[in-house]
Design a protein around this motif. Structure first.
Motif, PDB file in Angstrom:
ATOM      1  N   ASP A 127       0.816  -1.213   0.000  1.00 53.86           N
ATOM      2  CA  ASP A 127       0.000   0.000   0.000  1.00 53.86           C
ATOM      3  C   ASP A 127       0.855   1.271   0.000  1.00 53.86           C
ATOM      4  O   ASP A 127       0.395   2.341  -0.401  1.00 53.86           O
ATOM      5  N   MET A 128       2.125   1.148   0.429  1.00 57.67           N
ATOM      6  CA  MET A 128       3.024   2.309   0.433  1.00 57.67           C
ATOM      7  C   MET A 128       3.349   2.783  -0.976  1.00 57.67           C
ATOM      8  O   MET A 128       3.783   3.917  -1.165  1.00 57.67           O
ATOM      9  N   LEU A 129       3.123   1.925  -1.970  1.00 62.79           N
ATOM     10  CA  LEU A 129       3.336   2.328  -3.362  1.00 62.79           C
ATOM     11  C   LEU A 129       2.365   3.426  -3.776  1.00 62.79           C
ATOM     12  O   LEU A 129       2.592   4.118  -4.768  1.00 62.79           O
ATOM     13  N   GLY A 130       1.307   3.596  -3.017  1.00 65.76           N
ATOM     14  CA  GLY A 130       0.330   4.654  -3.299  1.00 65.76           C
ATOM     15  C   GLY A 130       0.603   5.943  -2.554  1.00 65.76           C
ATOM     16  O   GLY A 130      -0.119   6.927  -2.729  1.00 65.76           O
ATOM     17  N   LEU A 131       1.628   5.947  -1.716  1.00 66.03           N
ATOM     18  CA  LEU A 131       1.948   7.128  -0.917  1.00 66.03           C
ATOM     19  C   LEU A 131       3.016   7.979  -1.595  1.00 66.03           C
ATOM     20  O   LEU A 131       4.048   7.470  -2.027  1.00 66.03           O
ATOM     21  N   SER A 132       2.788   9.279  -1.654  1.00 65.23           N
ATOM     22  CA  SER A 132       3.782  10.207  -2.173  1.00 65.23           C
ATOM     23  C   SER A 132       4.752  10.597  -1.057  1.00 65.23           C
ATOM     24  O   SER A 132       4.512  10.327   0.126  1.00 65.23           O
ATOM     25  N   TYR A 133       5.822  11.261  -1.436  1.00 65.62           N
ATOM     26  CA  TYR A 133       6.782  11.784  -0.460  1.00 65.62           C
ATOM     27  C   TYR A 133       6.080  12.686   0.536  1.00 65.62           C
ATOM     28  O   TYR A 133       6.256  12.550   1.761  1.00 65.62           O
ATOM     29  N   ASP A 134       5.244  13.617   0.056  1.00 67.15           N
ATOM     30  CA  ASP A 134       4.574  14.569   0.940  1.00 67.15           C
ATOM     31  C   ASP A 134       3.592  13.879   1.873  1.00 67.15           C
ATOM     32  O   ASP A 134       3.457  14.276   3.043  1.00 67.15           O
ATOM     33  N   GLN A 135       2.899  12.873   1.387  1.00 66.07           N
ATOM     34  CA  GLN A 135       1.962  12.150   2.243  1.00 66.07           C
ATOM     35  C   GLN A 135       2.691  11.399   3.350  1.00 66.07           C
ATOM     36  O   GLN A 135       2.245  11.391   4.504  1.00 66.07           O
ATOM     37  N   ALA A 136       3.808  10.775   3.004  1.00 68.68           N
ATOM     38  CA  ALA A 136       4.584  10.053   4.015  1.00 68.68           C
ATOM     39  C   ALA A 136       5.175  11.030   5.031  1.00 68.68           C
ATOM     40  O   ALA A 136       5.163  10.765   6.237  1.00 68.68           O
ATOM     41  N   LEU A 137       5.687  12.152   4.554  1.00 69.08           N
ATOM     42  CA  LEU A 137       6.214  13.174   5.464  1.00 69.08           C
ATOM     43  C   LEU A 137       5.132  13.608   6.446  1.00 69.08           C
ATOM     44  O   LEU A 137       5.382  13.721   7.653  1.00 69.08           O
ATOM     45  N   ASP A 138       3.939  13.850   5.939  1.00 68.24           N
ATOM     46  CA  ASP A 138       2.841  14.295   6.803  1.00 68.24           C
ATOM     47  C   ASP A 138       2.473  13.236   7.839  1.00 68.24           C
ATOM     48  O   ASP A 138       2.214  13.562   9.004  1.00 68.24           O
ATOM     49  N   GLU A 139       2.447  11.966   7.423  1.00 70.27           N
ATOM     50  CA  GLU A 139       2.150  10.883   8.366  1.00 70.27           C
ATOM     51  C   GLU A 139       3.149  10.864   9.517  1.00 70.27           C
ATOM     52  O   GLU A 139       2.786  10.727  10.678  1.00 70.27           O
ATOM     53  N   PHE A 140       4.426  11.001   9.162  1.00 65.97           N
ATOM     54  CA  PHE A 140       5.455  10.972  10.190  1.00 65.97           C
ATOM     55  C   PHE A 140       5.392  12.227  11.061  1.00 65.97           C
ATOM     56  O   PHE A 140       5.408  12.149  12.291  1.00 65.97           O
ATOM     57  N   ALA A 141       5.309  13.378  10.439  1.00 69.83           N
ATOM     58  CA  ALA A 141       5.351  14.640  11.184  1.00 69.83           C
ATOM     59  C   ALA A 141       4.195  14.762  12.166  1.00 69.83           C
ATOM     60  O   ALA A 141       4.350  15.328  13.252  1.00 69.83           O
ATOM     61  N   THR A 142       3.046  14.228  11.813  1.00 71.91           N
ATOM     62  CA  THR A 142       1.861  14.350  12.665  1.00 71.91           C
ATOM     63  C   THR A 142       1.697  13.184  13.641  1.00 71.91           C
ATOM     64  O   THR A 142       0.643  13.045  14.268  1.00 71.91           O
ATOM     65  N   GLY A 143       2.725  12.343  13.750  1.00 75.64           N
ATOM     66  CA  GLY A 143       2.708  11.283  14.759  1.00 75.64           C
ATOM     67  C   GLY A 143       1.930  10.046  14.378  1.00 75.64           C
ATOM     68  O   GLY A 143       1.669   9.196  15.232  1.00 75.64           O
ATOM     69  N   LYS A 144       1.585   9.903  13.100  1.00 74.17           N
ATOM     70  CA  LYS A 144       0.833   8.721  12.659  1.00 74.17           C
ATOM     71  C   LYS A 144       1.755   7.549  12.328  1.00 74.17           C
ATOM     72  O   LYS A 144       1.290   6.443  12.078  1.00 74.17           O
ATOM     73  N   ALA A 145       3.059   7.800  12.300  1.00 77.45           N
ATOM     74  CA  ALA A 145       4.055   6.751  12.078  1.00 77.45           C
ATOM     75  C   ALA A 145       5.309   7.129  12.860  1.00 77.45           C
ATOM     76  O   ALA A 145       5.616   8.315  13.036  1.00 77.45           O
ATOM     77  N   ALA A 146       6.033   6.114  13.312  1.00 75.04           N
ATOM     78  CA  ALA A 146       7.171   6.360  14.204  1.00 75.04           C
ATOM     79  C   ALA A 146       8.479   6.565  13.462  1.00 75.04           C
ATOM     80  O   ALA A 146       9.426   7.125  14.029  1.00 75.04           O
ATOM     81  N   MET A 147       8.583   6.093  12.214  1.00 72.52           N
ATOM     82  CA  MET A 147       9.830   6.209  11.461  1.00 72.52           C
ATOM     83  C   MET A 147       9.546   6.615  10.019  1.00 72.52           C
ATOM     84  O   MET A 147       8.496   6.276   9.464  1.00 72.52           O
ATOM     85  N   TRP A 148      10.518   7.311   9.457  1.00 73.84           N
ATOM     86  CA  TRP A 148      10.423   7.733   8.054  1.00 73.84           C
ATOM     87  C   TRP A 148      11.830   7.998   7.546  1.00 73.84           C
ATOM     88  O   TRP A 148      12.606   8.702   8.187  1.00 73.84           O
ATOM     89  N   GLU A 149      12.155   7.449   6.403  1.00 74.55           N
ATOM     90  CA  GLU A 149      13.491   7.640   5.848  1.00 74.55           C
ATOM     91  C   GLU A 149      13.552   8.902   5.000  1.00 74.55           C
ATOM     92  O   GLU A 149      12.764   9.078   4.070  1.00 74.55           O
ATOM     93  N   SER A 150      14.486   9.781   5.348  1.00 71.69           N
ATOM     94  CA  SER A 150      14.705  10.984   4.565  1.00 71.69           C
ATOM     95  C   SER A 150      15.974  11.660   5.065  1.00 71.69           C
ATOM     96  O   SER A 150      16.808  11.013   5.701  1.00 71.69           O
ATOM     97  N   GLY A 151      16.110  12.964   4.771  1.00 72.30           N
ATOM     98  CA  GLY A 151      17.307  13.686   5.148  1.00 72.30           C
ATOM     99  C   GLY A 151      17.003  15.062   5.708  1.00 72.30           C
ATOM    100  O   GLY A 151      15.836  15.451   5.833  1.00 72.30           O
TER     101      GLY A 151
END
Length: 431
Positions: free
Chosen positions: A256-280
């Motif tokens: 299902d992550m194949l349907g997530l954009s960079y911005d959507q994943a960033l938002d999930e992590f930033a708002t506490g909906k996920a504990a980890m996110w790979e980026s820089g």
């Protein structure tokens, strides 16, 4: 006869609207100290186009400083997303147009070999950078771009959610997988990933390769052999990428992550909906804007064996000059100023990283405390920017094949074979 630049990706070149070529009204030719008649119109600023694949927000302080320092130069910043950057740039350059200044990475060697970049070897400002920063942008002993700050990518994590789950910083790949299980047991989504892009899985898998393959001195000459077609990823990397693929088999990464954009994943992590996110570091300002209270940290990508871990990165992007720029002197003024501590600190303010300008020191801050051992050991590497001649097309093809691995339609072995095939194709096209 000028060589035509081969396609920089295997995807068909998209029909992109051609942007205006290098333009702008030339600066006044009057000598210093002379005064123009009162009735003479004011000279129009020279327009310099800068095409980049990093968003303007990641260069905001630097661009504001350029505007202040060079009132006679209007810099037009043209952001093109990385997924289509090479296609747009390639089509413009082949049409004899293109920007005055180009943000470059792994495509530097291709552009230089095709004659599209200005040789910056003898410029005084080029000599102010450490060799480690210039090496990725050097072709046959000539320097074709000046490095911006270094880049690195690891795993951002929410310290509060880790505490809630009783999770610790993983030192091995197995521990990384276990952290996912510990977080999930507490009802916390462990990791989010914008796998709609081909980049994150590519980088995460290479992080494991860094730990196990590139850390072995016996493999020091691999990249040179790979460039010549005398070594294959499918042979050398397969054991380590297969180990990494356990994150798919164990459900840490899901289709299902194949349907997530960079911005959507960033938002999930930033708002506490996920504990980890790979980026820089380029994402930090946006994360903190979305959630000023987040307890943010980063740890390196772990390997199979316990160790300090590795970050994917190294010398980041750089600024190259279009060999056909109509304003070489103004462009050189910009690069000369960029090679000052003031400009380097401005770049780093919006996109944390170390500087390759001799004598500039940077405090990265507590967010990266868990990466200290990796930094100290020099465990930061990205072979496609540091060494591979056709780096960007290879990792793009590899990353897209990994998307198919996540979807369940390809194997790791096939993904690596696809990358090898691209390397062969690009080498043949460069002849």
């Amino acid at each position: 006869m000028k060589k035509k630049l081969p396609a920089l990706t295997l995807a068909a070149v998209m029909a992109a609207t051609m942007l205006a070529g290098c333009g702008g009204t030339p600066a006044s030719g009057s000598t210093a100290g002379s005064s123009a008649p009162a009735s003479a119109p004011a000279a129009q600023p020279v327009e310099i186009r800068l095409m980049a694949y990093n968003a303007e927000t990641s260069r905001a302080t630097y661009l504001a400083l350029l505007k202040e320092k060079f009132p006679n130069i209007k810099i037009t910043y043209e952001f093109v997303a990385l997924d289509n950057f090479n296609n747009v740039l390639n089509s413009q350059l082949q049409a004899g147009q293109g920007p005055d200044i180009i943000e470059v990475g792994g495509e530097t060697r291709l552009l230089a070999n095709a004659g599209y970049l200005m040789d910056l070897t003898g410029e005084a400002f080029t000599g102010k950078y450490a060799q480690a920063g210039l090496s990725p942008y050097t072709v046959d002993g000539k320097v074709y771009a000046n490095p911006l700050q270094s880049w690195y990518e690891g795993i951002f994590y929410n310290k509060a959610l880790f505490r809630e789950a009783g999770a610790s910083i993983p030192k091995t790949l197995d521990e990384f997988i276990q952290v996912h299980k510990d977080l999930a047991a507490k009802g916390i989504k462990p990791q989010t990933m914008g796998a709609q892009s081909w980049e994150p899985m590519m980088k995460q898998s290479i992080g494991v390769v860094n730990n196990e393959f590139y850390s072995d001195p016996a493999n020091k000459g691999f990249d040179e052999k790979f460039n010549k077609g005398k070594a294959k990823l499918a042979d050398a990397w397969a054991p380590y990428v297969k180990e990494w693929s356990k994150v798919i088999a164990e459900g840490c990464l899901t289709p299902d992550m194949l349907g997530l954009s960079y911005d959507q994943a960033l938002d999930e992590f930033a708002t506490g909906k996920a504990a980890m996110w790979e980026s820089g570091p380029w994402a930090v300002n946006t994360i903190l804007e979305k959630n000023p209270e987040i307890e943010l940290g980063m740890f390196p990508i772990p390997g199979i064996q316990e160790g300090p871990g590795w970050l994917v990165g190294g010398p980041g992007s750089a600024l190259a000059v279009n060999a056909k720029t109509a304003h070489p002197e103004e462009v050189k003024q910009i690069l000369e100023f960029t090679a000052t501590p003031e400009a380097q600190q401005a770049l780093i303010k919006d996109n944390a990283g170390s500087s390759f300008l001799t004598g500039v020191e940077v405090d990265l801050g507590e967010i990266y405390d868990d990466c200290a051992e990796a930094f100290k050991a020099g465990n930061v590497y990205a072979p496609w920017t540091a060494a591979w001649i056709s780096g960007n097309p290879i990792v793009e093809g590899y990353g897209k094949s990994l998307q198919e691995v996540l979807a369940g339609t390809k194997t790791v072995e096939q993904a690596l074979a696809d990358a090898d095939a691209i390397n062969d194709t690009m080498r043949e096209s460069l002849g």
